[in-house]
Design an enzyme around this catalytic site. Sequence first.
Site, short mmCIF file in Angstrom:
data_model
loop_
_atom_site.label_atom_id
_atom_site.label_comp_id
_atom_site.label_asym_id
_atom_site.label_seq_id
_atom_site.Cartn_x
_atom_site.Cartn_y
_atom_site.Cartn_z
N ARG A 42 0.85 -1.18 0.00
CA ARG A 42 0.00 0.00 0.00
C ARG A 42 0.89 1.24 0.00
O ARG A 42 2.02 1.21 0.48
CB ARG A 42 -0.91 0.01 1.23
CG ARG A 42 -1.80 -1.21 1.36
CD ARG A 42 -2.59 -1.17 2.67
NE ARG A 42 -3.48 -2.34 2.81
CZ ARG A 42 -3.14 -3.47 3.40
NH1 ARG A 42 -1.92 -3.61 3.91
NH2 ARG A 42 -4.00 -4.47 3.49
N HIS B 230 -3.78 -9.31 3.18
CA HIS B 230 -5.23 -9.38 3.34
C HIS B 230 -5.57 -10.32 4.49
O HIS B 230 -5.08 -11.45 4.55
CB HIS B 230 -5.90 -9.90 2.07
CG HIS B 230 -5.96 -8.89 0.97
ND1 HIS B 230 -6.16 -9.23 -0.35
CD2 HIS B 230 -5.84 -7.53 0.98
CE1 HIS B 230 -6.17 -8.14 -1.09
NE2 HIS B 230 -5.98 -7.10 -0.31
N ARG C 32 -0.46 -1.85 -6.96
CA ARG C 32 -0.82 -2.99 -6.08
C ARG C 32 -1.75 -3.95 -6.81
O ARG C 32 -1.55 -5.18 -6.77
CB ARG C 32 -1.46 -2.44 -4.81
CG ARG C 32 -1.90 -3.48 -3.79
CD ARG C 32 -2.27 -2.74 -2.50
NE ARG C 32 -3.05 -3.54 -1.56
CZ ARG C 32 -2.53 -4.36 -0.65
NH1 ARG C 32 -1.22 -4.52 -0.58
NH2 ARG C 32 -3.30 -5.03 0.19
N TYR D 168 -9.16 -10.80 -7.62
CA TYR D 168 -8.15 -10.85 -8.67
C TYR D 168 -8.27 -12.10 -9.54
O TYR D 168 -7.77 -12.13 -10.66
CB TYR D 168 -6.75 -10.77 -8.06
CG TYR D 168 -6.51 -9.46 -7.36
CD1 TYR D 168 -6.34 -8.28 -8.08
CD2 TYR D 168 -6.49 -9.38 -5.98
CE1 TYR D 168 -6.15 -7.07 -7.44
CE2 TYR D 168 -6.30 -8.17 -5.33
CZ TYR D 168 -6.13 -7.02 -6.07
OH TYR D 168 -5.95 -5.83 -5.43
N LYS E 143 -2.18 -2.71 7.94
CA LYS E 143 -3.28 -2.27 8.78
C LYS E 143 -3.23 -2.98 10.13
O LYS E 143 -2.93 -4.17 10.20
CB LYS E 143 -4.62 -2.53 8.08
CG LYS E 143 -4.80 -1.72 6.80
CD LYS E 143 -6.13 -1.98 6.14
CE LYS E 143 -6.31 -1.12 4.91
NZ LYS E 143 -7.61 -1.35 4.25
N HIS F 179 -2.20 2.97 -6.03
CA HIS F 179 -2.87 1.70 -5.70
C HIS F 179 -2.98 0.80 -6.93
O HIS F 179 -3.11 -0.42 -6.78
CB HIS F 179 -4.25 1.99 -5.12
CG HIS F 179 -4.69 0.96 -4.12
ND1 HIS F 179 -4.05 0.77 -2.90
CD2 HIS F 179 -5.68 0.04 -4.14
CE1 HIS F 179 -4.64 -0.21 -2.24
NE2 HIS F 179 -5.64 -0.66 -2.97
#
Length: 306
Positions: free
Chosen positions: A152, A278, A255, A287, A176, A252
């Site tokens: 990110r 994730h 990514r 994806y 995150k 982004h």
Amino acid sequence: MARALDLDEAVEDYLQHLKVERNLSRNTLDAYGNDLRQLLEHLEAAGIEATDEVSSRALLDFLTALSRRGLSARSQARRWVAVRGLFRWLRVEGLIDVDPTQGVRMPKAAAKLPELLGREEIERLIAAPGVDTALGLRDTALLEFMYATGCRVSEACNLELGSLHLDQGLVVLTGKGNKQRMVPLGDCALVAMLAWLEEGRPQLLARARGAARQTRRVFLNHRGGSLSRQGWFLRIRQHATTAGITRDISPHKLRHSFATHLIEGGADLRAVQTLLGHADISTTQVYTHLSQAHVRRAYDEHHPRA
């Protein structure tokens, strides 16, 4: 019976909970705060100022108002996540007797496939900054780094020297919730990173003043300070123009391209999930839709009886 709270106070307490106990990032906290302030404005206009005055009907009216303003189902759903989180937390904490979000159903937003860059576009974009200046070395290294790791933009801008293990071809990314993951770097990214660290970074660091000279951030701005997300966003758009990429572009998209190109190359979905950081594999599965489109094109172009 739960004590009625002022709604402003309830929202501030909830945001503090997200910050301290959930350890959400500043960007996520800002998004939650903005969404909940919109709710407060709507409820205040309806004469509702306390937690025990909020009903399911009032929340449905809020959703209707969002729709009338032209917000997409996706944007409405994002705001509803913040609203539902607030009232569920109030109920768990015993600050309300009934959760007014129960029974309220949001229309599901249609899954939106991420946009990505083709491989040839990636090559042009990475070549655009050049390597004749300190900023060119930085931007080349950053483009290579983001495409090599799928990180990110915040992970790249906050990256510190201690997270680099270039002798092993690895980097530790902090995502995150401060969750860390180790990601490999390819040869092209390694070469660009070494050139930046040995030649470019010292030049920009020399422009820094005072305590900024002691920064451990990997990527610096033109004054030798920390590179911001906004600053990098503007730079990547400039490089896209130089590369002849006319459609809208953002960091982004590197990514998205990283993940899709890996899956097209046969990478395992679980491995891609780990590389992207994730928490839920369902987030990564979007994806596979792009990869299936790639397989279909390959079949149509190369099968003799397609």
